[in-house]
Design an enzyme around this catalytic site. Structure first.
Site, PDB file in Angstrom:
ATOM      1  N   GLU A   1      -1.827   2.734  -1.011  1.00 22.52           N
ATOM      2  CA  GLU A   1      -2.188   1.096  -0.510  1.00 22.52           C
ATOM      3  C   GLU A   1      -1.755   0.046  -1.120  1.00 22.52           C
ATOM      4  O   GLU A   1      -2.473  -0.943  -0.853  1.00 22.52           O
ATOM      5  CB  GLU A   1      -3.188   1.369   0.433  1.00 22.52           C
ATOM      6  CG  GLU A   1      -3.490   2.451   1.311  1.00 22.52           C
ATOM      7  CD  GLU A   1      -2.595   2.327   2.366  1.00 22.52           C
ATOM      8  OE1 GLU A   1      -2.073   1.295   2.831  1.00 22.52           O
ATOM      9  OE2 GLU A   1      -2.703   3.343   3.359  1.00 22.52           O
ATOM     10  N   GLY A   2      -1.014  -0.254  -2.046  1.00 20.75           N
ATOM     11  CA  GLY A   2      -0.738  -0.988  -2.989  1.00 20.75           C
ATOM     12  C   GLY A   2      -1.323  -0.958  -4.263  1.00 20.75           C
ATOM     13  O   GLY A   2      -2.734  -0.968  -4.180  1.00 20.75           O
TER      14      GLY A   2
END
Lengths: 600, 600
Positions: A441-442
């Site tokens: 997620e990043g």
């Protein structure tokens, strides 16, 4: 049953530090009270004890794999998913009208924390199903909602998020999966998606993929991306019909080997139908409205592993005799029997470090979850404020558990010495599992850019100002306790120092030297997240002092003293590291910017 | 062939920073010159390219395992061991009269570094054989030497070190393996040994175990431990006869899965003969005379993995397009083609961090190897001095590569994003492999106690004084280069600060408060090793400046500028962290000492 968490700690944080009772006074949560929530958490704990923890090792040892076009997961997964759904784990936070229980996100986080600590291979399956259903509920048509969501909440159908493509990892602006408009208002989807967690397995009848794709002819970059529902099987009047979504493989990984990571191919035969969610070209925006929750979820998973590792290494340290304490003459007496290793200062240091990271990190995850609730369901006039607090805390809430959680687990493994490296003991599994959380997620690099380039500067620094205000309120409360004044003062000093640091960094942005401004974003993240967790620890210290005076919550003196002691540890062993980091950020050498010369 | 090291860097360090030519002027090395050494290193590199690197992944994917009482290793291991022996890898540093080549240990380290970087599963087999042979040569009878050493140098027989027992990991004073004296002067050995690297496999005809055991009735503690040769098969006039050494299992591990880790059982049928080495009760002393070399070897292995991870992540960063550089307005242009990720500041930071750790660590490993050579073969009058320098550097040389090397590899993995976590890419293997190095041959905790409680204080601080003298000589040389003055001054300041830190810690020892004195030994290790490697970097900076002026060695300007740039990086991004560590060590809260209350 080995311990993987301390329910007292969850209760201490949820009910006392973060005041669940106050959250429950919001109209949305009128049907819940602290007792009913506790009953639910106990049920989740029983379920985790009975179903999740017992298969944790086995899921790693017999990993998910791909055979004959299928993903083969642990045979017990189906039962676990159905039971999870029955316990309200998928739709728990949804509106009643959507089949939910209107539980606070704070409670949702607590339930998932328990499950993640027991077996971090599992909650991703239901968590992503929940996230996908949430997107459909928020932005999809009534028809999409009616067709997909009930089967997802019941756990019969799985849900996924399809963002990443082979040529575009972190860079969503480069995705090439294409949606071709059809006369009936649907789209034909064509493209490859990789790293799709929970993307396919034999325990769900159907999969509902939320796919980012570019409508043919859409503008370049992130402003030309739309969001589609693309099911594995299309529901029709004649039942489920294959939708040309091919499972092309499962990525074999170092950790989380019981959790599938799928390669999906859409429309190889030009027959994969997608249903647009909301308006064209706005898909990334929809996806990102869910991103705070998703990133809190990653933080929660990371810190849950740190909790499990702490408890496993604590148990070992309390049982393993080894070596002797040092006598006043600096020697040891070999005729004395060996001491338990928990009596060695360095082992205690490694245990306190783990405790400081996991409890501080868990408090942060719950803090952000609370801000999420307040931003959505709090008093109207306060929602914007809580949204900003949520926005600024999210990248830290995602990153601290991943980065410092990994350090915590590393220390847990070290306590076991050679056994920690051996497959017979669980620590090495936690060590492998937690490594992905700095990437999900990043990555940490992306989160750090987000923190410094967007969150710190947004609304002219308003979010930072609000956060400093929250910290100052904690400092005020701490100053009332003589024993906490020293730590309150330390936190206050670091808030001031942060402003000085930003005072020297922000002018680079003002001058248009953005690469220079952001070059040390990662160091700033490390610095600022140390501060934020120091704030959490001061809050926990205040809570512990208050509970020791009032006796509320029935915590033992030893328990509360353990909290205070760990707070002291965090301020003594972690906060000082900010001194080094601040000096790094003050450097004016620009060593990491691209130069003409090759330096590698 | 993917790169796993840079031979230019090895040459830069060996020939220029550490002046191999000067070492070769010592009488023992009269037959060698720089050219002949380079030819040997090139041969080792070719061998590593052709035989070691190609099976590195496979050794992990099809790990060593135990079946039917046997250890099954990679089928190619036998050929590799024989070729290693032919290349002089086992006996290379031994005396001519013992079948050796009288190579400097510095060169021995360089050869093993190459092999470890190519495939860290392999060099342990020959390295331990070498260590065992060395113990026999130093302390064994002529008969033992003649019987065992030639077959070990040829690689036909393997050698091991049997220290650890199930109930006694780091605590050697608690070993219980017992030696029962026999009428013929031999002993019957009985006991269990675990974690025995290279302890058994199908590619050697025999194994020569160097076993620590307690002669029946010996005093308690480390002063009652003796050292024995216990072969798997006893050589007799009728050939090899089984010696009641049973292979009870192979520990399955998170990493180094191509390297066996054996559980051995001695004397289950009271028929395991051991041959005493040297005098009774002095075994631990003999073992520890080899320990500096063994610990340098662990440091070398760790830093070799960091080298391999750096080169793998560098290659990826140079080939992978992803994202765009930030424009002066803080935005990115999606119509621009993606940039290579090596152009992003944070990726460059992660690459420089890796380069700073692995090159600085490799320099340290070679520095200690050079001190080892000088302490053994240098001018008589200087040997004591170099022995002290070796003694004080050894715990750091073992620990920095393990602890910071792990951080380096972690950053290498992060550069690959999700791919870094996947089994298709090698980074996750390095990440798993390097984790054991903080445990091998005395954990980081043990090394830290050794550094602070023994090495810093020994001979009234003489070793530290000598080390400071060496550092000051480097500072003097650096001050002659205007560009280096800033870094020379920084190093000088930190030397002074170290003395202040010790000035506040040592009084605890003087007062008999030993647990307090040593409570933060681990923090001191982190602090002091940062300083020691800063010294190495300043030396490397001096070398680079000198070579850029003289043109000696034919290094490109880019290469030398890369060294200088990485030196700057180390002083800018690593040395400042000492500020935080020094503040931690100044705390007076005694938080990790055992208290009456339970805090966990």
């Amino acid at each position: 049953m080995a311990a993987y968490l301390n329910m007292d700690t969850l209760r201490f944080l949820l009910q006392h530090t973060h005041d669940l009772e106050q959250i429950l006074t919001l109209p949305r949560f009128a049907d819940h009270d602290v007792d009913s929530i506790n009953i639910m958490l106990d049920a989740i704990k029983d379920f985790s004890d009975q179903e999740l923890y017992p298969v944790f090792r086995e899921m790693d040892e017999k990993p998910v794999h791909y055979a004959d076009g299928k993903i083969i997961t642990h045979p017990g997964l189906g039962k676990i998913l159905r039971q999870s759904a029955e316990l309200g784990v998928i739709g728990g936070t949804f509106d009643y009208e959507d089949g939910g229980l209107q539980l606070p996100n704070t409670v949702g986080t607590a339930t998932y924390f328990i499950m993640d600590a027991a077996n971090n291979n599992v909650p991703g399956y239901t968590g992503l199903t929940m996230g996908a259903a949430e997107l459909i509920l928020h932005f999809g048509s009534d028809d999409l909602k009616a067709t997909y969501v009930p089967k997802m909440i019941s756990g019969e159908w799985g849900g996924t998020m399809c963002l990443t493509e082979p040529q575009a990892g972190s860079s969503l602006s480069d995705i090439t999966t294409t949606a071709y408009p059809q006369a009936d208002g649907t789209y034909k989807i064509k493209g490859q998606k990789i790293f799709i967690s929970g993307g396919d397995h034999e325990h769900c009848e159907n999969f509902v993929h939320l796919v980012l794709a570019r409508i043919e002819g859409a503008p370049a970059g992130t402003k030309g991306i739309s969001l589609f529902v693309v099911p594995k099987f299309r529901p029709t009047d004649d039942g489920l019909v294959p939708n040309d979504v091919i499972t092309a493989g499962d990525f074999q990984k170092m950790g989380q080997r019981g959790y599938c990571t799928t390669h999906l191919s859409f429309g190889e035969e030009d027959n994969s139908t997608g249903y647009l969610i909301g308006e064209p070209h706005r898909g990334l925006g929809y996806m990102f409205l869910m991103m705070n929750g998703a990133r809190i979820g990653v933080g929660r998973g990371g810190i849950a592993i740190a909790s499990a590792a702490y408890h496993a290494s604590l148990q070992y340290a309390q049982e393993r005799p080894q070596g002797r304490r040092i006598l006043d003459n600096g020697r040891k007496d070999p005729n004395e029997s060996p001491t338990l290793i928990i009596e060695h200062a360095d082992v205690r240091r490694m245990l306190f470090l783990q405790k400081a990271i996991y409890e501080g990190g868990l408090s942060l995850v719950l803090q952000s979850s609370k801000y999420l609730d307040l931003s959505l369901y709090g008093p109207e006039e306060d929602r914007e404020k809580y949204k900003m607090l949520l926005d600024i805390l999210t990248p830290i809430t995602k990153t601290f558990p991943a980065e410092k959680g990994r350090e915590a687990v590393d220390n847990g493994l070290q306590i076991l010495g050679g056994y920690g490296f051996c497959s017979d003991f669980v620590l090495q599994q936690y060590y492998r599992d937690i490594r992905i959380f700095a990437i999900y997620e990043g990555t940490t690099g992306i989160q750090s850019l987000d923190l410094l380039s967007r969150k710190i500067t947004m609304h002219n620094g308003k979010a930072l100002e609000l956060l400093a205000g929250e910290m100052k309120a904690t400092i005020e409360a701490a100053l009332e306790q003589p024993e906490l004044q020293k730590y309150a003062a330390a936190l206050g000093g670091k808030i001031k120092e942060t402003q000085e640091v930003l005072g020297s960094l922000l002018p680079f942005a003002a001058k248009g030297e953005y690469e220079r401004f952001l070059a040390d974003a990662n160091i700033f993240m490390e610095y600022f997240s140390t501060l934020v967790v120091a704030w959490q620890w001061l809050q926990m210290g205040v809570t512990a002092k208050q509970l020791s005076i009032t006796g509320a919550g029935n915590f033992t003196d030893d328990y509360l003293e353990g909290i205070l002691h760990t707070m002291r540890f965090y301020f003594t062993y972690e906060v000082p590291k900010m001194n080094g980091l601040v000096e790094i950020m003050r450097n004016d050498e620009e060593l990491t910017l691209l130069k003409e010369k090759a330096h590698f």
